[in-house]
Design a protein around this motif. Structure first.
Motif, PDB file in Angstrom:
ATOM      1  N   GLU A 110      14.876  30.681 -43.839  1.00  0.00           N
ATOM      2  CA  GLU A 110      14.975  30.160 -42.475  1.00  0.00           C
ATOM      3  C   GLU A 110      14.300  28.808 -42.287  1.00  0.00           C
ATOM      4  OE1 GLU A 110      16.763  31.493 -39.957  1.00  0.00           O
ATOM      5  OE2 GLU A 110      17.440  32.995 -41.406  1.00  0.00           O
ATOM      6  N   THR A 111      13.490  28.395 -43.259  1.00  0.00           N
ATOM      7  CA  THR A 111      12.757  27.132 -43.133  1.00  0.00           C
ATOM      8  C   THR A 111      12.894  26.324 -44.418  1.00  0.00           C
ATOM      9  OG1 THR A 111      10.714  28.090 -43.987  1.00  0.00           O
ATOM     10  CG2 THR A 111      11.031  28.157 -41.597  1.00  0.00           C
ATOM     11  N   ASN A 161      20.815  21.652 -42.691  1.00  0.00           N
ATOM     12  CA  ASN A 161      20.673  23.039 -43.108  1.00  0.00           C
ATOM     13  C   ASN A 161      21.462  23.229 -44.391  1.00  0.00           C
ATOM     14  OD1 ASN A 161      19.117  24.396 -40.967  1.00  0.00           O
ATOM     15  ND2 ASN A 161      20.812  23.712 -39.689  1.00  0.00           N
ATOM     16  N   SER A 205      17.549  25.688 -43.029  1.00  0.00           N
ATOM     17  CA  SER A 205      17.814  27.041 -43.518  1.00  0.00           C
ATOM     18  C   SER A 205      18.981  27.009 -44.493  1.00  0.00           C
ATOM     19  CB  SER A 205      18.125  27.974 -42.346  1.00  0.00           C
ATOM     20  OG  SER A 205      19.291  27.536 -41.678  1.00  0.00           O
ATOM     21  N   SER A 211      21.271  29.717 -47.709  1.00  0.00           N
ATOM     22  CA  SER A 211      21.354  30.937 -48.502  1.00  0.00           C
ATOM     23  C   SER A 211      22.266  30.717 -49.704  1.00  0.00           C
ATOM     24  CB  SER A 211      21.873  32.095 -47.647  1.00  0.00           C
ATOM     25  OG  SER A 211      23.192  31.832 -47.227  1.00  0.00           O
TER      26      SER A 211
END
Length: 178
Positions: free
Chosen positions: A53-54, A85, A134, A136
């Motif tokens: 998230e950061t 992001n 952020s 993933s």
């Protein structure tokens, strides 16, 4: 810029940069689990992933053993729509072999195959990278029982070839012209 101001700015930057997050995940964890098959199946599929998230650096290791010989293949990817992001994979290691993860304008992706997997040996997938904002990544891994024969099978095959070769040498065809 004065030397003491530069040193202060560097100290402030280091103080606000988070340390690399290191994690080890084993099969059955929330971030690494089987989606089909079990360790004794001729084909096994697993997924692995992580998200942040950061802005941070990360070093994730996924570990597993399989009680049979075979080969592995899989893929890993990231995607992002802006530089605010995004997650960047800097290194991908599979069983201590480094693989290149190419980048595009919207993410990264790589597929690898023919990775030997040995009975009872600890295998690992290591993902090292960083996030801006952020981000993933996600990956899949597939393991198949190898058609490669065991050493005892090799010995039987070689012995069989030797017997066939010997029988063919002894078999002489006599041709008579009358």
């Amino acid at each position: 810029m004065k030397p003491y101001l530069l040193a202060g700015a560097l100290a402030a930057l280091v103080a606000t940069t988070p340390a690399a997050q290191a994690a080890v995940f084993n099969v059955g964890s929330d971030n690494f689990f089987l989606t089909s098959g079990d360790p004794f199946s001729p084909s096994i599929t697993a997924v692995f992933f992580n998200g942040f998230e950061t802005t941070t650096e990360f070093d994730d290791t996924f570990q597993f053993t399989i009680p049979q010989n075979g080969v592995g293949s899989g893929s890993i990817s990231t995607s992002f729509s802006s530089n605010l992001n995004m997650l960047v994979i800097d290194e991908l290691w599979i069983n201590d072999v480094l693989y290149n993860v190419p980048s595009t304008g919207s993410g990264q992706s790589v597929t690898v195959g023919n990775i030997p997997i040995f009975d009872g040996v600890l295998n690992s997938i290591r993902v090292v990278g960083r996030t801006f904002g952020s981000g993933s990544y996600s990956g899949t891994a597939t393991f198949s029982v190898s058609p490669i024969p065991e050493p005892a099978s090799w010995a039987l095959m070689i012995g069989g070839f030797a017997l066939v070769g010997s029988a063919m040498r002894r078999r002489a065809v006599k041709v008579s012209f009358s």
